[in-house]
Design an enzyme around this catalytic site. Structure first.
Site, PDB file in Angstrom:
ATOM      1  N   ASP A  80      34.662  51.837  67.460  1.00 33.99           N
ATOM      2  CA  ASP A  80      34.409  50.418  67.196  1.00 33.99           C
ATOM      3  C   ASP A  80      34.306  50.211  65.684  1.00 33.99           C
ATOM      4  O   ASP A  80      33.468  50.827  65.025  1.00 33.99           O
ATOM      5  CB  ASP A  80      33.108  50.002  67.887  1.00 33.99           C
ATOM      6  CG  ASP A  80      32.801  48.528  67.681  1.00 33.99           C
ATOM      7  OD1 ASP A  80      31.924  48.233  66.866  1.00 33.99           O
ATOM      8  OD2 ASP A  80      33.461  47.691  68.310  1.00 33.99           O
ATOM      9  N   THR A 122      38.305  45.883  63.976  1.00 37.91           N
ATOM     10  CA  THR A 122      39.183  46.815  63.245  1.00 37.91           C
ATOM     11  C   THR A 122      40.389  46.071  62.697  1.00 37.91           C
ATOM     12  O   THR A 122      40.770  46.250  61.532  1.00 37.91           O
ATOM     13  CB  THR A 122      39.640  47.956  64.186  1.00 37.91           C
ATOM     14  OG1 THR A 122      38.494  48.552  64.779  1.00 37.91           O
ATOM     15  CG2 THR A 122      40.415  49.007  63.435  1.00 37.91           C
TER      16      THR A 122
END
Length: 556
Positions: free
Chosen positions: A60, A94
């Protein structure tokens, strides 16, 4: 004619500004490179060592970046993007870093050619407007009541996460929880407050398949007197309090001067009568369960257990709010203000269970609860922490779709469509902004390119084939299948992204890139402490009044 001194100063200033731009761009690229390998279903995992010596294994983006200790201000600003994205939409943490890093990377060539940052920013903002218009054009509306469609959407967003290997489990939990606590927001949308009304309770032990969404609330508490009070009540009448059921203590130190010995007994009797009166006011409404956020004395416990009432004390405010939402009770501040309408009657069962060494109180089987608890079971704490992070992302995606029921293609197809459209548009532009605008179009290709790299396929061949398909405007849904690395139709593969996650990613990345490009100097307001010399170290320093006035106050 301009003075040569001024020309020299201008060129020095430009050179100094360029150095700052290059430093900021390099720092941003370094941050993007950290999380680049964590994009897509075949992504790598990162092992994070925190300050306390604990470890976390995750892919994550936000979880990785928030643990980094970076001194460079531009890099700190990039990390902040990930946190903002996580708070706003809960997914795409991301992608936003990679896209912002790429936007700055393509701007570097124009900085070298002495393009003014304002010109680049104007071109980027124009590209953002056109990109959002393309998103609107290719987006697809969905019916939020179609469970299989919703499940497929949440599952495709979880495809890049660690828990994708467990199939529909996490997607089911997320969808059940968000659907349960959703309230009608008008205009066909539903508002879901994940932070307030969905509690994730992690209990090590058992299997991940034992995880479930409880139709009510679970709290890590036991009744005060287990021997005297019932641990299982069907259809309980619940009273929630925000006040202590014990004798009031003085705010400050209180002294009472007693002349006669009997007065002491009178004082004690008054205390007992006060507590008895409090309990009588509560027992008047015949509750089965009393829960208070504050303390509850032994005497009050005695009166309540005598009346056949179970009691729980010192509950968190947030848990009390959840119970109120689940069972229809109203939190009362004073027992004498209690009314029949404040008693919660929607709960079907109150039960205390022992899991491992701890007791948990369940208030479940509620009618139309607007708060719930997701119980996660698993073999280890590390696994449960990662499952919780993934579940939070899944719930955010489900909330986004309930709020804005629109989807866009995943697998880099959206970025490729945006890129192809912007390239086409740039060919008809005539101003100086044409080149940065075209560079922004190329920067959007960073997402599908990174996906291809993480799949381990031939990047150049794949990207060329994809660019060719999108240049012909055949199908906006052609992208990369992150598992196999093949070029496929995202609609057939059921690989989707939520519309507002994608829109937020584009907005955050481009606006942050523009902000960093506009920085031409970094001014430090921190005083550098000089190391004391050997002969000065022994002498104590005396601060005078004048020194304090001259010292600049620096905010933390």
């Amino acid at each position: 004619m301009q003075s040569p001194v001024v020309v020299l100063n201008d060129s020095l200033k430009r050179e100094s500004g360029n150095k700052v731009h290059h430093a900021n761009i390099q720092a941003s690229k370094a941050v993007a490179d950290i999380v680049r390998t964590t994009l897509g279903p075949r992504s790598m995992l990162k092992m994070i060592l925190d300050a306390l010596g604990g470890i976390a294994v995750t892919n994550d983006g936000n979880a990785i970046l928030r643990e980094l200790d970076i001194a460079h201000p531009a890099a700190k600003s990039m990390i902040e993007l990930s946190r903002t994205q996580d708070e706003e939409v809960g997914d795409g943490t991301t992608s936003v870093i990679i896209l912002a890093g790429e936007m700055l990377h393509v701007a570097e060539a124009f900085i070298d050619k002495n393009y003014h940052p304002t010109v680049i920013c104007q071109a980027y903002n124009k590209a953002l407007e056109d990109a959002l218009a393309v998103l609107d054009k290719i987006s697809m509306s969905i019916n939020v009541n179609d469970r299989s469609m919703m499940l497929g959407t949440v599952k495709s967003c979880l495809g890049t996460k660690f828990t994708s290997q467990f199939g529909d489990l996490i997607a089911d939990l997320a969808l059940d929880a968000t659907t349960m606590v959703g309230v009608d927001g008008g205009k066909g949308s539903r508002d879901v407050d994940i932070k307030k009304y969905i509690k994730v309770e992690k209990v090590p032990g058992g299997q991940l398949e034992d995880s479930q969404v409880l139709k009510g609330v679970m709290i890590n508490k036991d009744v005060i007197a287990p021997g005297k009070m019932r641990r299982k009540i069907v259809n309980p009448r619940i009273v929630l309090l925000d006040c202590p059921l014990e004798y009031k203590k003085g705010e400050n130190q209180t002294n009472a001067e007693l002349v006669r010995e009997e007065d002491w007994l009178v004082l004690l009797k008054m205390e007992e009568e006060y507590i008895e009166n409090l309990c009588a006011q509560i027992l008047k409404f015949k509750p089965d369960l009393v829960i208070t956020e504050k303390g509850l004395s032994d005497l009050a416990c005695h009166y309540l257990s005598k009346g056949g009432v179970s009691a729980i004390r010192r509950l968190r405010k947030t848990d009390n709010n959840r119970i109120a939402k689940a069972c229809g009770a109203v939190i009362v501040n004073r027992p004498d203000e209690l009314q029949e309408s404040d008693v919660g009657t929607k709960a079907g069962l109150f039960e205390v269970k022992k899991i491992g060494d701890e007791f948990f109180a369940y208030i479940v089987e509620c009618q139309d609860p607007k708060a719930c608890t997701v119980l996660l079971r698993g073999p280890s704490k590390d696994l449960l922490n990662e499952v919780e992070r993934n579940l939070q992302d899944a719930m955010s995606v489900a909330r986004n779709i309930l709020k804005h029921p629109k989807l866009v293609p995943g697998g880099g197809a959206t970025e490729l469509t945006v890129s192809a459209t912007l390239k086409q548009k740039s060919s008809s532009m005539e101003s100086i902004e044409k080149w940065p605008y075209e560079a922004a179009a190329v920067a959007f290709e960073a997402i599908p390119r990174t996906l291809a790299q993480n799949c381990g396929i031939n990047v150049i061949r794949t990207m060329t084939a994809l660019q060719g398909k999108h240049a012909k405007c055949d199908n906006a849904w052609i992208g990369i299948d992150g598992n196999s690395g093949e070029i496929a139709d995202m609609k057939e593969q059921k690989i989707w992204d939520a519309y507002n996650v994608k829109a937020q990613t584009f907005k955050t990345a481009i606006e942050a890139a523009c902000m960093l490009l506009r920085i031409d100097d970094i001014v430090s307001g921190i005083k550098k402490r000089q190391a004391p010399q050997a002969n000065e170290s022994s002498k104590p320093t005396i601060e005078r009044e004048g020194d304090a006035d001259n010292e600049r106050m620096i905010p933390e």
